[in-house]
Scaffold this active site. Structure first.
Site, PDB file in Angstrom:
ATOM      1  N   THR A  41       0.732  -1.351   0.121  1.00  0.00           N
ATOM      2  CA  THR A  41       0.139   0.071   0.124  1.00  0.00           C
ATOM      3  C   THR A  41       0.797   1.185   0.053  1.00  0.00           C
ATOM      4  OG1 THR A  41      -1.688  -1.037   0.976  1.00  0.00           O
ATOM      5  CG2 THR A  41      -1.754   1.238   1.239  1.00  0.00           C
ATOM      6  N   CYS A  42       2.063   1.206   0.832  1.00  0.00           N
ATOM      7  CA  CYS A  42       2.561   2.509   1.209  1.00  0.00           C
ATOM      8  C   CYS A  42       3.263   3.066  -0.300  1.00  0.00           C
ATOM      9  CB  CYS A  42       3.739   2.130   2.317  1.00  0.00           C
ATOM     10  SG  CYS A  42       4.745   3.819   2.111  1.00  0.00           S
ATOM     11  N   GLY A 117      -0.039 -16.300  -1.217  1.00  0.00           N
ATOM     12  CA  GLY A 117       0.680 -17.015  -0.242  1.00  0.00           C
ATOM     13  C   GLY A 117      -0.289 -17.174   0.906  1.00  0.00           C
ATOM     14  N   ALA A 273     -12.609   8.117   2.829  1.00  0.00           N
ATOM     15  CA  ALA A 273     -11.685   8.312   3.614  1.00  0.00           C
ATOM     16  C   ALA A 273     -11.810   8.003   5.033  1.00  0.00           C
ATOM     17  CB  ALA A 273     -10.781   9.592   3.369  1.00  0.00           C
ATOM     18  N   ARG A 276      -8.861   2.112   7.279  1.00  0.00           N
ATOM     19  CA  ARG A 276      -8.609   0.701   6.479  1.00  0.00           C
ATOM     20  C   ARG A 276      -8.813  -0.265   7.688  1.00  0.00           C
ATOM     21  NH1 ARG A 276      -5.770   2.113   2.051  1.00  0.00           N
ATOM     22  NH2 ARG A 276      -4.785  -0.133   1.906  1.00  0.00           N
ATOM     23  N   ASP A 321      -0.214  -3.656   9.182  1.00  0.00           N
ATOM     24  CA  ASP A 321      -1.519  -3.256   9.151  1.00  0.00           C
ATOM     25  C   ASP A 321      -2.306  -4.465   9.671  1.00  0.00           C
ATOM     26  OD1 ASP A 321      -0.653  -0.768   8.381  1.00  0.00           O
ATOM     27  OD2 ASP A 321      -2.019  -0.645   6.803  1.00  0.00           O
ATOM     28  N   ALA A 329       3.512   2.765   7.578  1.00  0.00           N
ATOM     29  CA  ALA A 329       4.464   2.001   7.205  1.00  0.00           C
ATOM     30  C   ALA A 329       5.544   1.959   7.896  1.00  0.00           C
ATOM     31  CB  ALA A 329       4.893   2.817   5.623  1.00  0.00           C
ATOM     32  N   HIS A 457      20.567  27.775  16.058  1.00  0.00           N
ATOM     33  CA  HIS A 457      19.676  28.882  16.103  1.00  0.00           C
ATOM     34  C   HIS A 457      20.437  29.721  14.393  1.00  0.00           C
ATOM     35  CE1 HIS A 457      17.636  32.791  16.844  1.00  0.00           C
ATOM     36  NE2 HIS A 457      18.849  33.380  16.563  1.00  0.00           N
TER      37      HIS A 457
END
Length: 473
Positions: A41-42, A117, A273, A276, A321, A329, A457
Site C-alpha cells: 500500500t505505502c 501465499g 476516507a 482501513r 496493518d 508504514a 539558531h
C-alpha cells in the site's frame, strides 16, 4: 527437520521488505511472497504517491499566495499547472521506489516468489498462481499482508465518481465539487491536494469533532488553519448514510445519533476516507486452528509473535496493518525488525509510544506518544498528575523569516518526574521536527534534561527547545 527456508514472509510491503533485509543481514535464508505490486500500500497506493501529489499541489498553493510572496518582495505572473503532469510525477515516483525496493531484494539474494501465499499447516506455506500451486516449508513464517480501504455500509464504490484513496492517488480528474467522507489524515491530506488545485470541498465526519485522531488542541488549530481559510464546508456528527455514484453523486446525510436523514448533497465526486481494515482473509489460518479477532486483525504480542488463546503460536509472526497496532508504514518496518530479532533469539519488544506519525498537509501535523486525554487517563490509573507546555511558531525566528508562522508545539509530561509523554506539532516541517521528540520518548527522557540540549539558531527545532525550557517540574 530441514526446511526450504529459514524465513518465509507473506507480503512484500514496507514491513515485509524491512523484515527481509534484516533477516538477510542476520544470516537467514529468506523468501518473500507477493501476489500484487511490490511495495504494498505505502509505495503503490499510499504514502509515496500521496506525498508526490502533496508536494506538487503545495507548490501551486504557495505560488498562488500572492500576498505572502509580495511580503517577501517576490512577484509572480499567472500560475498554472498540468493535472496530468502532476499525476505523472506521482506515478514516476512510485515506479522508481518500487524498482529500488525490488532491486534491493534481488541484490541481497532474497528470493521473491510471485503468487498468493497462505498458511498450509505448521511451518508450511502454499503459493498459488493462475497455473499452479506449490508448497514451501519454513522454520519461521511472518504474515505481512497489509490492509485495504474500509467502505461503510450504504456507500457504493464505482472507482470513478465514488472512490477510495487507492483511486484518488491516480488524480485522473479534478472534480469541481468533491465530498470527502472522513476527517482523519487521509481526508485531510486529500483536502489539501484538492483545495490547492481549485476544487470545492465538503468534509463529512461521523464523530462529534473533526480530526478525532489528533490531540484536541492540535485539531482546533488545524481546523482554523487547514479548513476554514480554504472555504471547506464541514459536517460533524453526520453520517454519509447512502452514497450513490453517478453524475451527480447523491449523498444522503443523516444525524450520527438518530440516523435520521438531515440533508441531500449532489456533488461531482466523493472520496471515501474512512480508514482501513486488515487484509487477513484467505490466509489459511484455519489450517492451524487460528482465528482473527472480531475486527479481523491478527493478535500479536510485543515480540510480534502470533497469539492463540493468549499464547504464542510457535514459529508464526505477524507485522504491519494486519495486526491493527499502528497502521503506519514505518511502524510495520519496525515490527518486522523486532520479529526477525526474536526469530534469531534476541529478546526485543516494540515500543509503540515512541513511534511518530504525521499528516503532510500545508502546514504539516505530527505527533508522538500520548494525547492530553490519553495522558490524563494514564495518570489517573497510575497515580500521577500531568502538565503541558506550548510554544508558538510565530515566536520562532526561522518561521518568521519564512513567513510561515501558523502553528504550535505542545508537550505533555509527568508533573512529578518530568518524563515526556507526548508531543504534538502543527506547523512548518512538523513531520521532520517530531523525530527529536520520538527519540526522547524512546529513552523515557525528562523535560528538565531535554531543556539542556543545544539547538541550532535560527532553526525551527527551537520551537521544541523552547517548549522543553517552559516546562515546570
Amino acid at each position: 527437520m530441514s526446511f526450504d527456508y529459514d524465513l518465509v514472509i507473506i507480503g512484500a510491503g514496507v514491513g515485509g521488505h524491512g523484515a527481509a533485509l534484516h533477516a538477510v543481514k542476520l544470516g537467514l535464508k529468506t523468501a518473500i511472497i507477493e501476489a500484487a505490486d511490490m511495495g504494498g500500500t505505502c509505495v503503490n497506493r499510499g504514502c509515496i504517491p500521496s506525498k508526490a501529489l502533496l508536494a506538487a499541489s503545495g507548490k501551486v498553493r504557495e505560488f498562488h499566495n500572492s500576498q505572502h510572496l509580495q511580503e517577501m518582495g517576490i512577484q509572480l505572473g499567472s500560475v498554472g499547472f498540468d493535472r496530468q503532469a502532476i499525476a505523472d510525477h506521482a506515478t514516476n515516483l512510485v515506479d522508481k521506489i518500487r524498482g529500488d525496493l525490488t532491486n534491493s531484494l534481488t541484490r541481497l539474494k532474497v528470493e521473491t516468489i510471485r503468487g498468493w501465499g497462505k498458511i498450509a499447516g505448521e511451518q508450511k506455506v502454499s503459493v498459488k498462481t493462475d497455473n499452479e500451486e506449490r508448497f514451501l516449508t519454513a522454520k519461521n513464517i511472518i504474515l505481512s499482508t497489509g490492509s485495504i480501504p474500509f467502505v461503510p455500509p450504504g456507500i457504493e464504490i464505482d472507482g470513478d465518481t465514488v472512490f477510495t484513496s487507492d483511486d484518488a492517488i491516480k488524480l485522473d480528474y479534478l472534480p469541481d465539487w468533491v465530498a470527502i467522507v472522513g476527517s482523519g489524515y487521509i481526508g485531510l491530506e486529500f483536502s489539501d491536494i484538492y483545495s490547492a488545485l481549485g476544487c470545492e470541498i465538503t468534509m463529512i465526519e461521523a464523530l462529534d469533532v473533526l480530526m478525532p485522531g489528533f490531540d484536541p488542541d492540535i485539531a482546533t488549530i488545524a481546523e482554523r488553519v487547514l479548513l476554514k481559510p480554504r472555504d471547506i464546508e464541514t459536517y460533524s456528527s453526520t453520517l454519509a448514510k447512502k452514497v450513490t455514484p453517478g453524475y451527480p453523486v447523491i449523498i444522503e446525510l443523516a444525524d450520527a445519533k438518530t440516523k435520521e436523514t438531515i440533508d441531500i448533497l449532489e456533488v461531482d465526486a466523493c472520496l471515501v476516507a474512512t480508514g482501513r481494515i486488515p487484509a487477513t482473509k484467505n490466509l489459511g489460518l484455519e489450517t492451524i486452528a487460528l482465528e482473527t479477532n472480531r475486527r479481523g486483525f491478527i493478535e500479536v504480542n510485543d515480540k510480534m509473535e502470533v497469539l492463540k488463546d493468549g499464547q504464542p503460536v510457535p514459529h508464526l509472526w505477524a507485522i504491519g496493518d494486519a495486526t491493527g497496532k499502528m497502521m503506519l508504514a514505518h511502524a510495520a518496518s519496525a515490527q518486522g525488525i523486532i520479529a526477525v530479532e526474536n526469530i534469531c533469539g534476541n529478546d526485543r519488544t516494540i515500543d509503540y509510544r515512541s513511534i511518530p506519525a504525521a499528516a503532510f498537509t500545508h502546514p504539516e501535523i505530527s505527533y508522538v506518544g500520548l494525547s492530553e486525554p490519553q495522558a490524563k487517563e494514564l495518570g489517573e490509573k497510575e497515580g500521577f498528575a500531568i502538565a503541558t507546555a506550548r510554544t508558538y511558531f510565530k515566536g520562532n525566528s526561522k518561521a518568521l523569516a519564512e513567513g510561515e508562522t501558523d502553528g504550535i508545539a505542545k508537550i505533555i509530561y509527568r508533573q512529578d518526574t518530568g518524563e515526556l509523554l507526548g508531543v504534538h506539532i502543527i506547523g512548518l516541517h512538523a513531520a521532520d521536527l517530531i523525530q527529536e521528540a520520538a527519540n526522547a520518548i524512546a529513552q523515557r527522557q525528562a523535560v528538565q534534561d531535554l531543556a539542556f540540549n543545544v539547538h541550532t539558531h535560527p532553526t525551527l527545532s527551537e520551537v521544541l527547545d523552547e517548549a522543553f525550557k517552559r516546562a515546570k517540574v
